[in-house]
Scaffold this motif. Structure first.
Motif, PDB file in Angstrom:
ATOM      1  N   GLY A  41       0.818  -1.220   0.000  1.00  0.00           N
ATOM      2  CA  GLY A  41       0.000   0.000   0.000  1.00  0.00           C
ATOM      3  C   GLY A  41       0.852   1.271   0.000  1.00  0.00           C
ATOM      4  N   VAL A  42       2.041   1.191   0.550  1.00  0.00           N
ATOM      5  CA  VAL A  42       2.936   2.369   0.564  1.00  0.00           C
ATOM      6  C   VAL A  42       3.295   2.772  -0.873  1.00  0.00           C
ATOM      7  CG1 VAL A  42       5.176   3.270   1.319  1.00  0.00           C
ATOM      8  CG2 VAL A  42       3.846   1.792   2.853  1.00  0.00           C
ATOM      9  N   GLU A  43       3.430   1.773  -1.753  1.00  0.00           N
ATOM     10  CA  GLU A  43       3.705   2.061  -3.178  1.00  0.00           C
ATOM     11  C   GLU A  43       2.570   2.881  -3.791  1.00  0.00           C
ATOM     12  OE1 GLU A  43       6.417   1.243  -4.930  1.00  0.00           O
ATOM     13  OE2 GLU A  43       7.264   0.489  -3.058  1.00  0.00           O
ATOM     14  N   SER A  44       1.347   2.511  -3.401  1.00  0.00           N
ATOM     15  CA  SER A  44       0.194   3.255  -3.934  1.00  0.00           C
ATOM     16  C   SER A  44       0.199   4.691  -3.433  1.00  0.00           C
ATOM     17  CB  SER A  44      -1.120   2.583  -3.528  1.00  0.00           C
ATOM     18  OG  SER A  44      -1.200   1.292  -4.058  1.00  0.00           O
ATOM     19  N   VAL A  45       0.660   4.889  -2.208  1.00  0.00           N
ATOM     20  CA  VAL A  45       0.746   6.250  -1.665  1.00  0.00           C
ATOM     21  C   VAL A  45       1.719   7.062  -2.524  1.00  0.00           C
ATOM     22  CG1 VAL A  45       1.535   7.670   0.277  1.00  0.00           C
ATOM     23  CG2 VAL A  45       0.161   5.610   0.708  1.00  0.00           C
ATOM     24  N   ARG A  46       2.846   6.456  -2.825  1.00  0.00           N
ATOM     25  CA  ARG A  46       3.871   7.156  -3.610  1.00  0.00           C
ATOM     26  C   ARG A  46       3.319   7.572  -4.975  1.00  0.00           C
ATOM     27  NH1 ARG A  46       7.779   3.221  -3.512  1.00  0.00           N
ATOM     28  NH2 ARG A  46       8.611   3.839  -1.485  1.00  0.00           N
ATOM     29  N   GLY A  47       2.692   6.621  -5.662  1.00  0.00           N
ATOM     30  CA  GLY A  47       2.145   6.890  -6.995  1.00  0.00           C
ATOM     31  C   GLY A  47       1.025   7.922  -6.961  1.00  0.00           C
ATOM     32  N   THR A  48       0.174   7.811  -5.943  1.00  0.00           N
ATOM     33  CA  THR A  48      -0.967   8.719  -5.837  1.00  0.00           C
ATOM     34  C   THR A  48      -0.502  10.152  -5.591  1.00  0.00           C
ATOM     35  OG1 THR A  48      -2.322   6.927  -4.987  1.00  0.00           O
ATOM     36  CG2 THR A  48      -3.113   9.145  -4.549  1.00  0.00           C
ATOM     37  N   LEU A  49       0.510  10.278  -4.746  1.00  0.00           N
ATOM     38  CA  LEU A  49       1.053  11.607  -4.457  1.00  0.00           C
ATOM     39  C   LEU A  49       1.599  12.246  -5.735  1.00  0.00           C
ATOM     40  CD1 LEU A  49       1.934  13.772  -2.376  1.00  0.00           C
ATOM     41  CD2 LEU A  49       4.054  12.481  -2.088  1.00  0.00           C
ATOM     42  N   LYS A  50       2.347  11.465  -6.512  1.00  0.00           N
ATOM     43  CA  LYS A  50       2.920  11.992  -7.771  1.00  0.00           C
ATOM     44  C   LYS A  50       1.809  12.398  -8.739  1.00  0.00           C
ATOM     45  CE  LYS A  50       7.593  10.423  -7.906  1.00  0.00           C
ATOM     46  NZ  LYS A  50       7.850   9.074  -7.347  1.00  0.00           N
ATOM     47  N   ALA A  51       0.777  11.555  -8.810  1.00  0.00           N
ATOM     48  CA  ALA A  51      -0.335  11.846  -9.728  1.00  0.00           C
ATOM     49  C   ALA A  51      -1.063  13.112  -9.285  1.00  0.00           C
ATOM     50  CB  ALA A  51      -1.302  10.662  -9.779  1.00  0.00           C
ATOM     51  N   ALA A  52      -1.203  13.282  -7.975  1.00  0.00           N
ATOM     52  CA  ALA A  52      -1.863  14.480  -7.451  1.00  0.00           C
ATOM     53  C   ALA A  52      -1.027  15.717  -7.788  1.00  0.00           C
ATOM     54  CB  ALA A  52      -2.077  14.352  -5.944  1.00  0.00           C
ATOM     55  N   GLN A  53       0.279  15.601  -7.644  1.00  0.00           N
ATOM     56  CA  GLN A  53       1.174  16.724  -7.971  1.00  0.00           C
ATOM     57  C   GLN A  53       1.073  17.076  -9.459  1.00  0.00           C
ATOM     58  OE1 GLN A  53       4.751  14.982  -5.861  1.00  0.00           O
ATOM     59  NE2 GLN A  53       5.173  17.147  -5.482  1.00  0.00           N
ATOM     60  N   LYS A  54       0.985  16.039 -10.271  1.00  0.00           N
ATOM     61  CA  LYS A  54       0.894  16.250 -11.723  1.00  0.00           C
ATOM     62  C   LYS A  54      -0.345  17.074 -12.088  1.00  0.00           C
ATOM     63  CE  LYS A  54       0.889  13.618 -16.034  1.00  0.00           C
ATOM     64  NZ  LYS A  54       1.034  12.302 -16.669  1.00  0.00           N
ATOM     65  N   MET A  55      -1.427  16.874 -11.341  1.00  0.00           N
ATOM     66  CA  MET A  55      -2.671  17.624 -11.631  1.00  0.00           C
ATOM     67  C   MET A  55      -2.699  18.994 -10.946  1.00  0.00           C
ATOM     68  SD  MET A  55      -5.720  14.800 -11.407  1.00  0.00           S
ATOM     69  CE  MET A  55      -5.199  14.065  -9.875  1.00  0.00           C
ATOM     70  N   GLY A  56      -1.738  19.242 -10.048  1.00  0.00           N
ATOM     71  CA  GLY A  56      -1.739  20.519  -9.342  1.00  0.00           C
ATOM     72  C   GLY A  56      -2.610  20.550  -8.089  1.00  0.00           C
ATOM     73  N   VAL A  57      -2.927  19.364  -7.560  1.00  0.00           N
ATOM     74  CA  VAL A  57      -3.670  19.291  -6.295  1.00  0.00           C
ATOM     75  C   VAL A  57      -2.796  19.895  -5.194  1.00  0.00           C
ATOM     76  CG1 VAL A  57      -4.567  17.640  -4.579  1.00  0.00           C
ATOM     77  CG2 VAL A  57      -4.946  17.233  -7.021  1.00  0.00           C
ATOM     78  N   LYS A  58      -3.372  20.696  -4.300  1.00  0.00           N
ATOM     79  CA  LYS A  58      -2.553  21.348  -3.272  1.00  0.00           C
ATOM     80  C   LYS A  58      -2.554  20.605  -1.930  1.00  0.00           C
ATOM     81  CE  LYS A  58      -0.429  24.477  -4.058  1.00  0.00           C
ATOM     82  NZ  LYS A  58       0.881  24.465  -4.787  1.00  0.00           N
ATOM     83  N   TYR A  59      -3.616  19.841  -1.659  1.00  0.00           N
ATOM     84  CA  TYR A  59      -3.710  19.089  -0.397  1.00  0.00           C
ATOM     85  C   TYR A  59      -4.171  17.667  -0.698  1.00  0.00           C
ATOM     86  CZ  TYR A  59      -3.623  23.731   1.699  1.00  0.00           C
ATOM     87  OH  TYR A  59      -3.270  25.007   2.056  1.00  0.00           O
ATOM     88  N   LEU A  60      -3.402  16.696  -0.231  1.00  0.00           N
ATOM     89  CA  LEU A  60      -3.794  15.290  -0.356  1.00  0.00           C
ATOM     90  C   LEU A  60      -3.830  14.723   1.057  1.00  0.00           C
ATOM     91  CD1 LEU A  60      -4.312  12.812  -2.247  1.00  0.00           C
ATOM     92  CD2 LEU A  60      -1.872  12.323  -2.030  1.00  0.00           C
ATOM     93  N   THR A  61      -5.034  14.421   1.529  1.00  0.00           N
ATOM     94  CA  THR A  61      -5.158  13.892   2.895  1.00  0.00           C
ATOM     95  C   THR A  61      -5.395  12.392   2.838  1.00  0.00           C
ATOM     96  OG1 THR A  61      -6.019  15.974   3.745  1.00  0.00           O
ATOM     97  CG2 THR A  61      -6.480  14.015   5.050  1.00  0.00           C
ATOM     98  N   LEU A  62      -4.581  11.649   3.560  1.00  0.00           N
ATOM     99  CA  LEU A  62      -4.651  10.194   3.536  1.00  0.00           C
ATOM    100  C   LEU A  62      -4.990   9.657   4.922  1.00  0.00           C
ATOM    101  CD1 LEU A  62      -1.448   9.487   1.400  1.00  0.00           C
ATOM    102  CD2 LEU A  62      -3.825   9.679   0.591  1.00  0.00           C
ATOM    103  N   TYR A  63      -6.078   8.903   4.983  1.00  0.00           N
ATOM    104  CA  TYR A  63      -6.471   8.280   6.247  1.00  0.00           C
ATOM    105  C   TYR A  63      -5.566   7.058   6.429  1.00  0.00           C
ATOM    106  CZ  TYR A  63     -10.156   7.495   9.838  1.00  0.00           C
ATOM    107  OH  TYR A  63     -10.885   7.376  10.999  1.00  0.00           O
ATOM    108  N   ALA A  64      -4.625   7.180   7.331  1.00  0.00           N
ATOM    109  CA  ALA A  64      -3.597   6.147   7.465  1.00  0.00           C
ATOM    110  C   ALA A  64      -3.805   5.254   8.685  1.00  0.00           C
ATOM    111  CB  ALA A  64      -2.218   6.798   7.551  1.00  0.00           C
ATOM    112  N   PHE A  65      -4.398   5.807   9.740  1.00  0.00           N
ATOM    113  CA  PHE A  65      -4.621   5.009  10.952  1.00  0.00           C
ATOM    114  C   PHE A  65      -5.690   5.707  11.791  1.00  0.00           C
ATOM    115  CE2 PHE A  65      -3.741   3.237  15.158  1.00  0.00           C
ATOM    116  CZ  PHE A  65      -3.418   1.921  14.869  1.00  0.00           C
ATOM    117  N   SER A  66      -6.774   5.007  12.048  1.00  0.00           N
ATOM    118  CA  SER A  66      -7.865   5.626  12.807  1.00  0.00           C
ATOM    119  C   SER A  66      -7.705   5.319  14.296  1.00  0.00           C
ATOM    120  CB  SER A  66      -9.219   5.101  12.322  1.00  0.00           C
ATOM    121  OG  SER A  66      -9.436   3.780  12.772  1.00  0.00           O
ATOM    122  N   THR A  67      -8.372   6.097  15.130  1.00  0.00           N
ATOM    123  CA  THR A  67      -8.287   5.811  16.574  1.00  0.00           C
ATOM    124  C   THR A  67      -8.878   4.424  16.866  1.00  0.00           C
ATOM    125  OG1 THR A  67     -10.391   6.944  16.964  1.00  0.00           O
ATOM    126  CG2 THR A  67      -8.410   8.257  17.253  1.00  0.00           C
TER     127      THR A  67
END
Ligand code: IPE
Ligand code: IPE
Ligand code: MG
Length: 248
Positions: A41-67
């Motif tokens: 899943g960490v690989e998907s985080v890496r790819g998703t972040l790059k894709a978001a940057q490519k589109m010019g997204v300014k905030y990418l919030t990832l739910y990584a661990f809930s209480t």
């Protein structure tokens, strides 16, 4: 051909939030331990972040661990915390170089000490960046955040710093973990793995967010899937209570 070329780059969400779900089921399908799913899943985080940057997204919030995730078997919780420390330490240099600012909207103080330190140092290291904000929701839940906001509001009223008659939508927002870090409400929320629930995520902030649900399990999520979610978002009419004719 990538669907990227179909995206209207003038109408990309400024903030995309993702409930990254399905790591355990993905691993099980491969006959592997759940933790293997988290690692991939960490690989998907890496790819998703790059894709978001490519589109010019300014905030990418990832739910990584809930209480609520503390209630998982100890072995899985320990493994997740270890993976977090390792991933941040491996990635922070590259993140920094590509202009990523790291933030956490969860309760950092209850994480294991090494995770707290790793996170604090990554946030400090990247604090001057603004190409994109990678916002982790780590040890986060919405009810925790809202309860804390209410406690702080009550305290400020008691200390005569806040007049109860001045409390409005904006004031309440300002007590949320997101607003404290200058993070706007997300325009788009994605949940993977075919579950149709919010699981205690950003309840206050998603009042007018568009939802995109996909059956893809998080370790299989690719940049094309993010682009498709944005295309889906761009096909929506956001009315905010008004009628179509008023939007022109
Ligand atoms: C999401 O995947 C990651 C975390 C909650 C940390 P899951 O671990 O919930 O995977 P499933 O839902 O059991 O498949
Ligand atoms: C939500 O996923 C939390 C994260 C993605 C970190 P869960 O897998 O914990 O959610 P539920 O329990 O299925 O609702
Ligand atoms: Mg899950």
């Amino acid at each position: 051909m990538s669907v990227f070329s179909d995206i209207d780059l003038t109408n990309v969400p400024k903030h995309i939030a993702i409930i990254m779900d399905g790591n355990g089921r993905w691993a099980k399908k491969q006959g592997q331990m759940r933790l293997h799913g988290h690692s991939v899943g960490v690989e998907s985080v890496r790819g998703t972040l790059k894709a978001a940057q490519k589109m010019g997204v300014k905030y990418l919030t990832l739910y990584a661990f809930s209480t609520e995730n503390w209630n998982r078997p100890k072995e899985e919780v320990d493994g997740l915390m270890k993976l977090l420390v390792q991933s941040i330490s491996n990635e922070v240099e590259e993140l920094n170089e590509s202009g990523v600012r790291m933030l956490n909207i969860g309760d950092n103080s209850q994480l294991p000490v090494d995770a707290q330190e790793e996170l604090e140092s990554a946030m400090k290291r990247t604090e001057h960046n603004d190409n994109i904000h990678l916002v982790l929701a780590l040890n986060y839940s919405s009810r925790w955040e809202i309860t804390r906001a209410m406690t702080e509001i009550a305290q400020d009223v008691k200390d005569n710093k806040l007049d109860p008659s001045a409390i409005n939508d904006e004031v309440v927002s300002s007590y949320m973990a997101t607003a404290k870090s200058g993070i706007p409400d997300p325009e788009l929320l994605i949940r993977t793995s075919g579950e149709y629930r919010i699981s205690n995520f950003l309840l206050w902030q998603i009042a007018y967010t568009e939802f995109h649900f996909t059956d893809i399990l998080w370790p299989d999520f690719r940049d094309e899937d993010l682009f498709k979610a944005v295309l889906d978002y761009q096909s929506r009419e956001r009315r905010f209570g008004q009628i179509t004719e008023q939007l022109k």
